[in-house]
Design a protein around this motif. Structure first.
Motif, PDB file in Angstrom:
ATOM      1  N   PRO A 117      14.718  12.010 171.774  1.00 18.03           N
ATOM      2  CA  PRO A 117      16.160  12.210 171.968  1.00 18.03           C
ATOM      3  C   PRO A 117      16.497  12.440 173.440  1.00 18.03           C
ATOM      4  O   PRO A 117      15.729  13.052 174.172  1.00 18.03           O
ATOM      5  CB  PRO A 117      16.474  13.465 171.154  1.00 18.03           C
ATOM      6  CG  PRO A 117      15.282  13.721 170.314  1.00 18.03           C
ATOM      7  CD  PRO A 117      14.122  13.069 170.975  1.00 18.03           C
ATOM      8  N   MET A 118      17.650  11.965 173.840  1.00 16.50           N
ATOM      9  CA  MET A 118      18.120  12.172 175.204  1.00 16.50           C
ATOM     10  C   MET A 118      19.323  13.107 175.173  1.00 16.50           C
ATOM     11  O   MET A 118      19.334  14.032 174.389  1.00 16.50           O
ATOM     12  CB  MET A 118      18.434  10.826 175.862  1.00 16.50           C
ATOM     13  CG  MET A 118      17.198   9.998 176.121  1.00 16.50           C
ATOM     14  SD  MET A 118      16.025  10.901 177.134  1.00 16.50           S
ATOM     15  CE  MET A 118      14.859   9.647 177.503  1.00 16.50           C
ATOM     16  N   TYR A 119      20.349  12.849 175.987  1.00 14.08           N
ATOM     17  CA  TYR A 119      21.367  13.863 176.217  1.00 14.08           C
ATOM     18  C   TYR A 119      22.793  13.442 175.885  1.00 14.08           C
ATOM     19  O   TYR A 119      23.715  14.200 176.149  1.00 14.08           O
ATOM     20  CB  TYR A 119      21.303  14.300 177.684  1.00 14.08           C
ATOM     21  CG  TYR A 119      19.901  14.707 178.072  1.00 14.08           C
ATOM     22  CD1 TYR A 119      19.367  15.905 177.626  1.00 14.08           C
ATOM     23  CD2 TYR A 119      19.099  13.876 178.845  1.00 14.08           C
ATOM     24  CE1 TYR A 119      18.077  16.288 177.956  1.00 14.08           C
ATOM     25  CE2 TYR A 119      17.809  14.246 179.177  1.00 14.08           C
ATOM     26  CZ  TYR A 119      17.308  15.450 178.729  1.00 14.08           C
ATOM     27  OH  TYR A 119      16.034  15.816 179.047  1.00 14.08           O
ATOM     28  N   SER A 120      22.998  12.279 175.320  1.00  9.28           N
ATOM     29  CA  SER A 120      24.349  11.818 175.033  1.00  9.28           C
ATOM     30  C   SER A 120      25.010  12.690 173.963  1.00  9.28           C
ATOM     31  O   SER A 120      24.337  13.245 173.084  1.00  9.28           O
ATOM     32  CB  SER A 120      24.305  10.364 174.552  1.00  9.28           C
ATOM     33  OG  SER A 120      25.594   9.938 174.186  1.00  9.28           O
ATOM     34  N   LYS A 121      26.312  12.770 174.016  1.00  9.30           N
ATOM     35  CA  LYS A 121      27.076  13.513 173.004  1.00  9.30           C
ATOM     36  C   LYS A 121      27.466  12.614 171.841  1.00  9.30           C
ATOM     37  O   LYS A 121      27.990  13.078 170.842  1.00  9.30           O
ATOM     38  CB  LYS A 121      28.337  14.129 173.631  1.00  9.30           C
ATOM     39  CG  LYS A 121      28.035  15.116 174.734  1.00  9.30           C
ATOM     40  CD  LYS A 121      27.314  16.330 174.221  1.00  9.30           C
ATOM     41  CE  LYS A 121      27.086  17.309 175.357  1.00  9.30           C
ATOM     42  NZ  LYS A 121      26.041  18.257 175.085  1.00  9.30           N
ATOM     43  N   GLU A 122      27.216  11.308 171.974  1.00  8.75           N
ATOM     44  CA  GLU A 122      27.470  10.371 170.880  1.00  8.75           C
ATOM     45  C   GLU A 122      26.157  10.138 170.148  1.00  8.75           C
ATOM     46  O   GLU A 122      25.100  10.089 170.758  1.00  8.75           O
ATOM     47  CB  GLU A 122      28.027   9.065 171.420  1.00  8.75           C
ATOM     48  CG  GLU A 122      29.391   9.228 172.062  1.00  8.75           C
ATOM     49  CD  GLU A 122      29.931   7.916 172.593  1.00  8.75           C
ATOM     50  OE1 GLU A 122      29.514   6.855 172.073  1.00  8.75           O
ATOM     51  OE2 GLU A 122      30.744   7.952 173.516  1.00  8.75           O
ATOM     52  N   PHE A 123      26.241   9.979 168.829  1.00 16.29           N
ATOM     53  CA  PHE A 123      25.039   9.912 168.003  1.00 16.29           C
ATOM     54  C   PHE A 123      24.872   8.535 167.360  1.00 16.29           C
ATOM     55  O   PHE A 123      25.832   7.784 167.191  1.00 16.29           O
ATOM     56  CB  PHE A 123      25.090  10.991 166.925  1.00 16.29           C
ATOM     57  CG  PHE A 123      25.256  12.374 167.483  1.00 16.29           C
ATOM     58  CD1 PHE A 123      24.313  12.905 168.347  1.00 16.29           C
ATOM     59  CD2 PHE A 123      26.362  13.146 167.173  1.00 16.29           C
ATOM     60  CE1 PHE A 123      24.452  14.176 168.880  1.00 16.29           C
ATOM     61  CE2 PHE A 123      26.517  14.424 167.704  1.00 16.29           C
ATOM     62  CZ  PHE A 123      25.556  14.930 168.555  1.00 16.29           C
ATOM     63  N   LEU A 124      23.613   8.234 167.004  1.00 18.88           N
ATOM     64  CA  LEU A 124      23.318   7.001 166.287  1.00 18.88           C
ATOM     65  C   LEU A 124      23.960   7.067 164.906  1.00 18.88           C
ATOM     66  O   LEU A 124      23.996   8.122 164.273  1.00 18.88           O
ATOM     67  CB  LEU A 124      21.808   6.815 166.142  1.00 18.88           C
ATOM     68  CG  LEU A 124      21.013   6.585 167.424  1.00 18.88           C
ATOM     69  CD1 LEU A 124      19.516   6.626 167.129  1.00 18.88           C
ATOM     70  CD2 LEU A 124      21.392   5.264 168.062  1.00 18.88           C
ATOM     71  N   LYS A 125      24.445   5.920 164.436  1.00 12.54           N
ATOM     72  CA  LYS A 125      25.025   5.843 163.102  1.00 12.54           C
ATOM     73  C   LYS A 125      24.501   4.583 162.425  1.00 12.54           C
ATOM     74  O   LYS A 125      23.728   3.835 163.027  1.00 12.54           O
ATOM     75  CB  LYS A 125      26.549   5.860 163.174  1.00 12.54           C
ATOM     76  CG  LYS A 125      27.148   4.763 164.032  1.00 12.54           C
ATOM     77  CD  LYS A 125      28.654   4.915 164.127  1.00 12.54           C
ATOM     78  CE  LYS A 125      29.297   3.798 164.875  1.00 12.54           C
ATOM     79  NZ  LYS A 125      29.101   3.718 166.274  1.00 12.54           N
ATOM     80  N   ASN A 126      24.901   4.358 161.202  1.00 20.64           N
ATOM     81  CA  ASN A 126      24.422   3.207 160.453  1.00 20.64           C
ATOM     82  C   ASN A 126      24.714   1.920 161.227  1.00 20.64           C
ATOM     83  O   ASN A 126      25.848   1.674 161.637  1.00 20.64           O
ATOM     84  CB  ASN A 126      25.087   3.167 159.076  1.00 20.64           C
ATOM     85  CG  ASN A 126      24.401   2.182 158.155  1.00 20.64           C
ATOM     86  OD1 ASN A 126      23.185   2.016 158.193  1.00 20.64           O
ATOM     87  ND2 ASN A 126      25.171   1.518 157.320  1.00 20.64           N
ATOM     88  N   GLY A 127      23.670   1.126 161.458  1.00 24.74           N
ATOM     89  CA  GLY A 127      23.805  -0.136 162.177  1.00 24.74           C
ATOM     90  C   GLY A 127      23.591  -0.044 163.670  1.00 24.74           C
ATOM     91  O   GLY A 127      23.616  -1.059 164.360  1.00 24.74           O
ATOM     92  N   SER A 128      23.368   1.152 164.207  1.00 23.56           N
ATOM     93  CA  SER A 128      23.143   1.309 165.650  1.00 23.56           C
ATOM     94  C   SER A 128      21.808   0.712 166.062  1.00 23.56           C
ATOM     95  O   SER A 128      20.896   0.564 165.250  1.00 23.56           O
ATOM     96  CB  SER A 128      23.160   2.791 166.033  1.00 23.56           C
ATOM     97  OG  SER A 128      24.419   3.356 165.828  1.00 23.56           O
ATOM     98  N   GLU A 129      21.702   0.393 167.354  1.00 20.52           N
ATOM     99  CA  GLU A 129      20.447  -0.130 167.904  1.00 20.52           C
ATOM    100  C   GLU A 129      19.996   0.766 169.054  1.00 20.52           C
ATOM    101  O   GLU A 129      20.789   1.129 169.911  1.00 20.52           O
ATOM    102  CB  GLU A 129      20.621  -1.552 168.404  1.00 20.52           C
ATOM    103  CG  GLU A 129      19.340  -2.131 168.971  1.00 20.52           C
ATOM    104  CD  GLU A 129      19.478  -3.571 169.429  1.00 20.52           C
ATOM    105  OE1 GLU A 129      18.471  -4.107 169.925  1.00 20.52           O
ATOM    106  OE2 GLU A 129      20.566  -4.146 169.299  1.00 20.52           O
ATOM    107  N   ILE A 130      18.713   1.102 169.037  1.00 20.61           N
ATOM    108  CA  ILE A 130      18.121   1.848 170.144  1.00 20.61           C
ATOM    109  C   ILE A 130      17.786   0.838 171.239  1.00 20.61           C
ATOM    110  O   ILE A 130      17.047  -0.121 171.003  1.00 20.61           O
ATOM    111  CB  ILE A 130      16.868   2.621 169.689  1.00 20.61           C
ATOM    112  CG1 ILE A 130      17.255   3.680 168.668  1.00 20.61           C
ATOM    113  CG2 ILE A 130      16.158   3.249 170.880  1.00 20.61           C
ATOM    114  CD1 ILE A 130      16.081   4.462 168.112  1.00 20.61           C
TER     115      ILE A 130
END
Length: 163
Positions: A117-130
């Motif tokens: 994990p890094m530091y963004s305030k937005e989170f992964l959700k269904n369908g997201s790509e790393i």
């Protein structure tokens, strides 16, 4: 006193229920069935080399299993391996700038995906790509590179050497 037939039927039904419970437990523990779908969301990541990563491989954060690999395909344009992971719904706050690496459990163990994990305030959700990925380190390639470097050491300069 109960008749012999009633006792035998009761024992038979009990044994049948115990057998069904053991079969259900075996399938649940082995992970070989999709009867018990894990609640969660799907994310993807593209890797240059996935090594021996397999479907149903673990997805971990800090060594704790948070999901599993559900699908592995190849991108027809970039020829990179696209890995789809199902993350448990209990872990819904993975920052969207996190990175994914393919690691090996032990020296010769199974491969798994480790999410950092890094530091963004937005989170992964269904369908997201790393976006940030690190491919598997293949032991055979490392050994081959090591042997090649031993067999072909760099040429040494002979300037200034008198014969």
């Amino acid at each position: 006193m109960l008749s012999q037939r009633v006792i035998e039927t009761t024992v038979g039904l009990f044994l049948l229920a115990a057998l069904l419970a053991l079969i259900t437990l075996a399938f649940k523990v082995s992970g070989l069935t999709t009867f018990f779908k894990q609640e969660g969301y799907n994310i993807t990541a593209a890797f240059d080399d996935i090594g021996q990563l397999k479907v149903r491989g673990s997805v971990k954060i800090g060594g704790v299993t948070i999901g599993e690999v559900t699908d592995i395909t190849i991108d027809p344009v970039s020829y990179r391996a696209v890995v789809t992971m199902r993350i448990s719904s209990a872990v819904s706050d993975i920052p969207n700038d996190s990175s994914a690496s393919i690691l090996t459990a032990g020296l010769l163990g199974d491969n798994y995906i480790a999410i950092t994990p890094m530091y963004s305030k937005e989170f992964l959700k269904n369908g997201s790509e790393i976006q940030e990925t690190h491919s598997a380190m293949i032991l055979e390639k490392l050994i081959g590179q090591f042997l090649f470097s031993i067999g072909h050491p760099g040429e040494k300069s002979t300037e200034g050497v008198k014969e």
